[in-house]
Design an enzyme around this catalytic site. Structure first.
Site, PDB file in Angstrom:
ATOM      1  N   GLU A 165      45.433  40.224  44.296  1.00 51.45           N
ATOM      2  CA  GLU A 165      46.374  39.858  45.348  1.00 51.45           C
ATOM      3  C   GLU A 165      46.435  38.345  45.582  1.00 51.45           C
ATOM      4  OE1 GLU A 165      48.573  41.563  46.837  1.00 51.45           O
ATOM      5  OE2 GLU A 165      48.012  43.609  46.318  1.00 51.45           O
ATOM      6  N   GLU A 197      27.096  52.078  36.178  1.00 58.13           N
ATOM      7  CA  GLU A 197      26.462  51.316  37.269  1.00 58.13           C
ATOM      8  C   GLU A 197      24.943  51.309  37.163  1.00 58.13           C
ATOM      9  OE1 GLU A 197      25.662  53.778  41.189  1.00 58.13           O
ATOM     10  OE2 GLU A 197      27.802  53.808  40.699  1.00 58.13           O
TER      11      GLU A 197
END
Length: 304
Positions: free
Chosen positions: A85, A116
């Site tokens: 963004e 992870e």
């Protein structure tokens, strides 16, 4: 680490929601809404640490560095969301703020949970993205114990980068040895262990703060107007005109004319109106002041 998982605040059972599956829909929604109200207060408690993080980031960006978000699962997706963004909102280069997720881009659309668990994968990704001593690495982990994030932060620190951790537990493994540790403790989730709920909301709020205030510090906001917005579609072209109107007090027609002359750059249009300079000189003035529109206006006014 597994034996300590259920000691985490984010994994605790919420006493207010133990009969959740027996409640009517509207009551469940009310409970969720009540729990979400707690998030902003938890973020408020962490504001001093968030401010320190902003100073680190703004200083790095001002001096040729970059900001990297490293996370896994929901945390990684939130980092990427905030990063992507920045170019349309603040006119930044895509490489200035980057989000990296364990498992790579495919993990955006499909959960790759095993990724992870590998600290070495975090280290490898820091190397892959060329993190240097000029940069800032922000590791995001709701649990505060994600091995991928721990590995990324460790490698970044070894390379001389500034490091920040963002977690939702008071005692977080990811916070060990970092320059700034942000703990936003939102308490047990409505659905036990589902950190895509309050924890994710808290992380999103903090990331919004860090990127937005850093960009304000870099002069990419004029007043409260996002003057660096990129006019890449009809909605944003109209927004540019509105920004020019708000900043100068001129009519829509005049703002439209100036925006067209400025090539859709709200900053240039505002400078042209406030200084009377033609486009080329306005662009040169803006460049000379590092894109800081307020500094450019004040400099030109002093020289008159």
């Amino acid at each position: 680490m597994t034996d300590k998982l259920f000691q985490l605040t984010t994994e605790a059972r919420n006493q207010q929601t133990q009969n959740l599956d027996q409640l009517p829909t509207e009551q469940i929604l009310k409970i969720m809404n009540d729990e979400d109200k707690k998030v902003a207060f938890a973020v408020e408690e962490a504001l001093p640490q968030v401010a320190k993080a902003v100073e680190l980031v703004a200083n790095a960006l001002q001096n040729g560095g970059r900001l990297f978000y490293f996370g896994a699962g929901t945390s990684g997706r939130l980092g990427i969301l905030d990063a992507v963004e920045c170019p349309p909102t603040f006119g930044t280069a895509p490489e200035l703020v980057q989000g990296v997720i364990a498992g790579g881009s495919s993990a955006l659309l499909e959960a790759i949970e095993g990724a992870e668990d590998l600290p070495e994968l975090g280290r490898q990704d820091v190397h892959k993205y060329g993190v240097s001593g000029k940069d800032v690495v922000l590791g995001i982990a709701a649990s505060g114990r994600t091995p991928y994030v721990i590995g990324a932060l460790a490698e970044a620190k070894e390379r001389g980068a500034k490091t920040i951790s963002l977690s939702c537990n008071p005692q977080a493994k990811v916070s060990e040895g970092v320059d700034v540790a942000i703990h936003v403790v939102v308490g047990p989730e409505v659905v036990t262990g589902s950190t895509r709920l309050k924890a994710a909301t808290a992380q999103k709020m903090v990331l919004n703060m860090i990127s937005t205030v850093s960009m304000i510090r870099l002069g990419k906001v004029y007043g409260n107007l996002m003057v660096n917005v990129q006019a890449t579609n009809q909605k944003l072209r109209e927004r540019v005109k509105r920004i020019v109107m708000e900043a100068t007090g001129i009519s829509y027609a005049e703002a439209e004319r100036l925006a067209e002359q400025a090539g859709g750059d709200a900053r240039v249009a505002i400078l042209m109106q406030k200084t009377g300079l033609p486009r080329a000189q306005a662009v040169e003035l803006l460049t000379r002041h590092g894109g800081r529109i307020r500094d450019a206006i004040e400099s030109e006014n002093k020289n008159r």
